[in-house]
Design a protein around this motif. Structure first.
Motif, PDB file in Angstrom:
ATOM      1  N   ALA A  88       0.837  -1.195   0.000  1.00  0.00           N
ATOM      2  CA  ALA A  88       0.000   0.000   0.000  1.00  0.00           C
ATOM      3  C   ALA A  88       0.876   1.249   0.000  1.00  0.00           C
ATOM      4  O   ALA A  88       1.899   1.300   0.680  1.00  0.00           O
ATOM      5  N   GLY A  89       0.496   2.216  -0.810  1.00  0.00           N
ATOM      6  CA  GLY A  89       1.163   3.504  -0.793  1.00  0.00           C
ATOM      7  C   GLY A  89       2.520   3.555  -1.468  1.00  0.00           C
ATOM      8  O   GLY A  89       3.229   4.551  -1.349  1.00  0.00           O
ATOM      9  N   VAL A  90       2.915   2.503  -2.157  1.00  0.00           N
ATOM     10  CA  VAL A  90       4.205   2.494  -2.847  1.00  0.00           C
ATOM     11  C   VAL A  90       3.919   2.560  -4.343  1.00  0.00           C
ATOM     12  O   VAL A  90       3.335   1.650  -4.914  1.00  0.00           O
ATOM     13  N   SER A  91       4.343   3.649  -4.952  1.00  0.00           N
ATOM     14  CA  SER A  91       4.031   3.882  -6.365  1.00  0.00           C
ATOM     15  C   SER A  91       4.788   2.933  -7.279  1.00  0.00           C
ATOM     16  O   SER A  91       5.852   2.404  -6.927  1.00  0.00           O
ATOM     17  N   LEU A  92       4.239   2.761  -8.460  1.00  0.00           N
ATOM     18  CA  LEU A  92       4.882   1.938  -9.480  1.00  0.00           C
ATOM     19  C   LEU A  92       6.240   2.537  -9.864  1.00  0.00           C
ATOM     20  O   LEU A  92       7.221   1.814 -10.044  1.00  0.00           O
ATOM     21  N   LYS A  93       6.301   3.843  -9.944  1.00  0.00           N
ATOM     22  CA  LYS A  93       7.561   4.513 -10.277  1.00  0.00           C
ATOM     23  C   LYS A  93       8.647   4.169  -9.251  1.00  0.00           C
ATOM     24  O   LYS A  93       9.786   3.878  -9.612  1.00  0.00           O
ATOM     25  N   SER A 130      -1.846  -1.923 -11.922  1.00  0.00           N
ATOM     26  CA  SER A 130      -1.115  -0.922 -12.693  1.00  0.00           C
ATOM     27  C   SER A 130       0.137  -1.586 -13.244  1.00  0.00           C
ATOM     28  O   SER A 130       0.922  -2.172 -12.491  1.00  0.00           O
ATOM     29  N   TRP A 131       0.298  -1.516 -14.568  1.00  0.00           N
ATOM     30  CA  TRP A 131       1.387  -2.211 -15.247  1.00  0.00           C
ATOM     31  C   TRP A 131       2.628  -1.335 -15.362  1.00  0.00           C
ATOM     32  O   TRP A 131       2.538  -0.199 -15.775  1.00  0.00           O
ATOM     33  N   GLY A 132       3.773  -1.894 -15.049  1.00  0.00           N
ATOM     34  CA  GLY A 132       5.035  -1.194 -15.218  1.00  0.00           C
ATOM     35  C   GLY A 132       5.525  -1.274 -16.644  1.00  0.00           C
ATOM     36  O   GLY A 132       4.930  -1.931 -17.501  1.00  0.00           O
ATOM     37  N   ASP A 133       6.628  -0.602 -16.891  1.00  0.00           N
ATOM     38  CA  ASP A 133       7.258  -0.612 -18.213  1.00  0.00           C
ATOM     39  C   ASP A 133       7.685  -2.033 -18.575  1.00  0.00           C
ATOM     40  O   ASP A 133       8.199  -2.764 -17.745  1.00  0.00           O
TER      41      ASP A 133
END
Length: 168
Positions: A109-114, A144-147
């Motif tokens: 929780a709260g950790v962005s994909l970036k 949410s999908w990363g690069d």
């Protein structure tokens, strides 16, 4: 729906168990193909009696825990405040990875994909947000999908979470 060949689980708390146990119950993976790591031996001792027979559980202090990082799909389910320490461990081990770019699925929780992508640059990262009804198989999960995530990886991730929730 897929049947997993193997799964590495980094942190085996309630949310990870809420996903892993139904995968076993619905025969999407056998316990013998799940390799999990928790922080301390004390946690191993308290968790072990409640785990399905055959699931391999290590303490992070155990040298054999490196095997968790060799799995092609890794579920990251530690507490957010443990993230930096886990990322350092992953970086130290990346030369020994048996998979070129393992798929890292974060439940944090709260950790962005970036941030995930910057901490785990040699992984294909996915951020998954599930709600607490997933604990009883009635959740809602956003992904949410990363690069660099390909269609097969997307299907694998969706197939994992459809077992416990509706997936968006």
């Amino acid at each position: 729906m897929i049947v997993l060949s193997s799964l590495g689980v980094i942190g085996l708390g309630r949310m990870a168990q809420a996903l892993v146990f139904p995968l076993i119950e619905k025969q999407k993976i056998t316990p013998e193909r799940i390799f999990a790591v928790v922080g301390r031996q004390k946690s191993v001792n308290s968790l072990r009696p409640s785990l399905p027979k055959g699931l391999t559980l290590f303490s992070a202090e155990d040298q054999a825990s490196v095997g968790v990082w060799h799995q092609p799909i890794q579920l990251l389910a530690v507490k957010p405040q443990q993230l930096e320490q886990v990322a350092i461990k992953a970086k130290d081990l990346e030369l020994s990875y048996k998979v070129a770019r393992p798929l890292l699925i974060s439940l944090l929780a709260g950790v962005s994909l970036k941030r995930l992508q910057s901490l785990f640059p040699n992984h294909n990262c996915v951020r998954v947000v599930s709600n607490t009804p997933a604990l009883v198989g009635a959740g809602l999960t956003g992904i949410s999908w990363g690069d660099g995530i390909n269609q097969d990886e997307k299907k694998h991730v969706k197939d994992l979470f459809v077992v416990v929730s509706e997936v968006l």
